[in-house]
Design a protein around this motif. Sequence first.
Motif, PDB file in Angstrom:
ATOM      1  N   ARG A  54      23.313  32.019  29.931  1.00 15.27           N
ATOM      2  CA  ARG A  54      23.649  31.334  31.176  1.00 15.27           C
ATOM      3  C   ARG A  54      24.558  32.202  32.023  1.00 15.27           C
ATOM      4  O   ARG A  54      25.134  33.177  31.567  1.00 15.27           O
ATOM      5  CB  ARG A  54      24.361  30.018  30.865  1.00 15.27           C
ATOM      6  N   ARG A  55      24.711  31.792  33.269  1.00 11.69           N
ATOM      7  CA  ARG A  55      25.574  32.513  34.199  1.00 11.69           C
ATOM      8  C   ARG A  55      27.031  32.422  33.738  1.00 11.69           C
ATOM      9  O   ARG A  55      27.475  31.396  33.255  1.00 11.69           O
ATOM     10  CB  ARG A  55      25.417  31.911  35.584  1.00 11.69           C
ATOM     11  N   SER A  56      27.770  33.493  33.940  1.00  8.47           N
ATOM     12  CA  SER A  56      29.147  33.583  33.476  1.00  8.47           C
ATOM     13  C   SER A  56      30.109  32.845  34.416  1.00  8.47           C
ATOM     14  O   SER A  56      29.914  32.788  35.628  1.00  8.47           O
ATOM     15  CB  SER A  56      29.555  35.055  33.395  1.00  8.47           C
ATOM     16  N   TRP A  57      31.175  32.325  33.817  1.00 10.26           N
ATOM     17  CA  TRP A  57      32.235  31.673  34.589  1.00 10.26           C
ATOM     18  C   TRP A  57      33.314  32.668  35.010  1.00 10.26           C
ATOM     19  O   TRP A  57      34.240  32.309  35.740  1.00 10.26           O
ATOM     20  CB  TRP A  57      32.889  30.577  33.743  1.00 10.26           C
ATOM     21  N   VAL A  58      33.238  33.906  34.560  1.00  6.09           N
ATOM     22  CA  VAL A  58      34.288  34.890  34.837  1.00  6.09           C
ATOM     23  C   VAL A  58      34.501  35.118  36.342  1.00  6.09           C
ATOM     24  O   VAL A  58      35.651  35.197  36.789  1.00  6.09           O
ATOM     25  CB  VAL A  58      34.027  36.212  34.083  1.00  6.09           C
ATOM     26  N   PRO A  59      33.464  35.227  37.187  1.00  7.57           N
ATOM     27  CA  PRO A  59      33.727  35.417  38.619  1.00  7.57           C
ATOM     28  C   PRO A  59      34.523  34.268  39.240  1.00  7.57           C
ATOM     29  O   PRO A  59      35.421  34.506  40.056  1.00  7.57           O
ATOM     30  CB  PRO A  59      32.329  35.510  39.243  1.00  7.57           C
ATOM     31  N   LEU A  60      34.223  33.030  38.848  1.00 10.09           N
ATOM     32  CA  LEU A  60      34.975  31.894  39.379  1.00 10.09           C
ATOM     33  C   LEU A  60      36.419  31.907  38.891  1.00 10.09           C
ATOM     34  O   LEU A  60      37.347  31.649  39.661  1.00 10.09           O
ATOM     35  CB  LEU A  60      34.297  30.582  38.986  1.00 10.09           C
ATOM     36  N   ILE A  61      36.620  32.233  37.621  1.00  9.65           N
ATOM     37  CA  ILE A  61      37.975  32.331  37.071  1.00  9.65           C
ATOM     38  C   ILE A  61      38.749  33.429  37.791  1.00  9.65           C
ATOM     39  O   ILE A  61      39.935  33.272  38.112  1.00  9.65           O
ATOM     40  CB  ILE A  61      37.911  32.581  35.547  1.00  9.65           C
ATOM     41  N   THR A  62      38.096  34.549  38.077  1.00 11.99           N
ATOM     42  CA  THR A  62      38.729  35.655  38.799  1.00 11.99           C
ATOM     43  C   THR A  62      39.116  35.229  40.213  1.00 11.99           C
ATOM     44  O   THR A  62      40.202  35.553  40.697  1.00 11.99           O
ATOM     45  CB  THR A  62      37.785  36.866  38.839  1.00 11.99           C
ATOM     46  N   LEU A  63      38.231  34.506  40.877  1.00  5.71           N
ATOM     47  CA  LEU A  63      38.530  34.006  42.221  1.00  5.71           C
ATOM     48  C   LEU A  63      39.735  33.081  42.208  1.00  5.71           C
ATOM     49  O   LEU A  63      40.631  33.197  43.059  1.00  5.71           O
ATOM     50  CB  LEU A  63      37.309  33.277  42.798  1.00  5.71           C
ATOM     51  N   VAL A  64      39.797  32.178  41.260  1.00  3.98           N
ATOM     52  CA  VAL A  64      40.934  31.258  41.162  1.00  3.98           C
ATOM     53  C   VAL A  64      42.228  32.036  40.924  1.00  3.98           C
ATOM     54  O   VAL A  64      43.260  31.755  41.538  1.00  3.98           O
ATOM     55  CB  VAL A  64      40.696  30.214  40.043  1.00  3.98           C
ATOM     56  N   GLY A  65      42.185  33.038  40.046  1.00  7.26           N
ATOM     57  CA  GLY A  65      43.370  33.859  39.791  1.00  7.26           C
ATOM     58  C   GLY A  65      43.802  34.637  41.013  1.00  7.26           C
ATOM     59  O   GLY A  65      44.996  34.737  41.310  1.00  7.26           O
ATOM     60  N   GLY A  66      42.842  35.189  41.746  1.00  5.72           N
ATOM     61  CA  GLY A  66      43.176  35.935  42.963  1.00  5.72           C
ATOM     62  C   GLY A  66      43.763  35.040  44.034  1.00  5.72           C
ATOM     63  O   GLY A  66      44.761  35.389  44.685  1.00  5.72           O
ATOM     64  N   LEU A  67      43.155  33.882  44.256  1.00  6.79           N
ATOM     65  CA  LEU A  67      43.702  32.945  45.252  1.00  6.79           C
ATOM     66  C   LEU A  67      45.088  32.454  44.853  1.00  6.79           C
ATOM     67  O   LEU A  67      45.998  32.375  45.686  1.00  6.79           O
ATOM     68  CB  LEU A  67      42.755  31.752  45.438  1.00  6.79           C
ATOM     69  N   GLY A  68      45.256  32.150  43.574  1.00  5.46           N
ATOM     70  CA  GLY A  68      46.576  31.708  43.099  1.00  5.46           C
ATOM     71  C   GLY A  68      47.621  32.792  43.247  1.00  5.46           C
ATOM     72  O   GLY A  68      48.756  32.522  43.672  1.00  5.46           O
ATOM     73  N   GLY A  69      47.274  34.027  42.912  1.00  9.45           N
ATOM     74  CA  GLY A  69      48.224  35.132  43.050  1.00  9.45           C
ATOM     75  C   GLY A  69      48.585  35.389  44.498  1.00  9.45           C
ATOM     76  O   GLY A  69      49.758  35.573  44.840  1.00  9.45           O
ATOM     77  N   GLY A  70      47.576  35.412  45.376  1.00 10.53           N
ATOM     78  CA  GLY A  70      47.842  35.647  46.795  1.00 10.53           C
ATOM     79  C   GLY A  70      48.675  34.538  47.424  1.00 10.53           C
ATOM     80  O   GLY A  70      49.627  34.805  48.170  1.00 10.53           O
ATOM     81  N   GLY A 111      46.772  38.849  40.081  1.00  8.19           N
ATOM     82  CA  GLY A 111      46.304  37.552  39.587  1.00  8.19           C
ATOM     83  C   GLY A 111      44.835  37.574  39.217  1.00  8.19           C
ATOM     84  O   GLY A 111      44.428  37.055  38.173  1.00  8.19           O
ATOM     85  N   ALA A 112      44.018  38.194  40.069  1.00  5.51           N
ATOM     86  CA  ALA A 112      42.581  38.257  39.794  1.00  5.51           C
ATOM     87  C   ALA A 112      42.296  39.066  38.534  1.00  5.51           C
ATOM     88  O   ALA A 112      41.486  38.658  37.695  1.00  5.51           O
ATOM     89  CB  ALA A 112      41.846  38.863  40.987  1.00  5.51           C
ATOM     90  N   SER A 113      42.958  40.193  38.376  1.00  8.46           N
ATOM     91  CA  SER A 113      42.682  41.039  37.210  1.00  8.46           C
ATOM     92  C   SER A 113      43.166  40.385  35.911  1.00  8.46           C
ATOM     93  O   SER A 113      42.469  40.424  34.900  1.00  8.46           O
ATOM     94  CB  SER A 113      43.294  42.422  37.379  1.00  8.46           C
ATOM     95  N   LEU A 114      44.334  39.757  35.939  1.00  9.82           N
ATOM     96  CA  LEU A 114      44.823  39.080  34.732  1.00  9.82           C
ATOM     97  C   LEU A 114      43.912  37.915  34.352  1.00  9.82           C
ATOM     98  O   LEU A 114      43.565  37.735  33.182  1.00  9.82           O
ATOM     99  CB  LEU A 114      46.255  38.591  34.931  1.00  9.82           C
ATOM    100  N   PHE A 115      43.519  37.120  35.333  1.00 15.22           N
ATOM    101  CA  PHE A 115      42.641  35.990  35.047  1.00 15.22           C
ATOM    102  C   PHE A 115      41.273  36.470  34.569  1.00 15.22           C
ATOM    103  O   PHE A 115      40.661  35.827  33.714  1.00 15.22           O
ATOM    104  CB  PHE A 115      42.499  35.096  36.280  1.00 15.22           C
ATOM    105  N   ALA A 116      40.785  37.570  35.115  1.00 17.78           N
ATOM    106  CA  ALA A 116      39.481  38.101  34.698  1.00 17.78           C
ATOM    107  C   ALA A 116      39.521  38.529  33.232  1.00 17.78           C
ATOM    108  O   ALA A 116      38.615  38.198  32.455  1.00 17.78           O
ATOM    109  CB  ALA A 116      39.072  39.269  35.584  1.00 17.78           C
TER     110      ALA A 116
END
Length: 166
Positions: A54-70, A111-116
Amino acid sequence: MTEHRARLHGVMAEFETPEQLLSAARKTHEAGYKRVDAYTPFPVEGLAEAIGTRRSWVPLITLVGGLGGGLSGFGLQYWVAAITYPVNIGGRSLNSWPAFIPVTFELTVLGASLFAVVGMLALNKLPQPYHPVFNVERFARIWPISLARIRFPLRISSRMDARNAP
């Protein structure tokens, strides 16, 4: 005295070529098995689709981390400059957002890199120091890779639930 029985983890097959593995993976997926893993020493084109990954959830998790960090970087700078310690220097506004851009960008990337990384490790269930596949003698002979004898194992899990019913 009770007899201890080893629990069956699944069925494993070994193939000589990537084409054979790909064909078997397609047939396995078409038969309805959902918990299928393939182990290859190099990428095999179309294998992920053949086993029904199935499609990975990692891109969405990365987006959430990047938005949260910013947002946290910008929010902290705004809170410090405009609310907690408002200092009017040279007539500039307290919310001088152009000055906040470098720190906001850096915390977005952080944030994006840590969450990824954490998301990838969690979704892959890593670190996993033990897996029942490690007990298969033929699997142990395949790895480390020998150019003289490359094999391609395919594993079907024995867990029969709604996700793996044939």
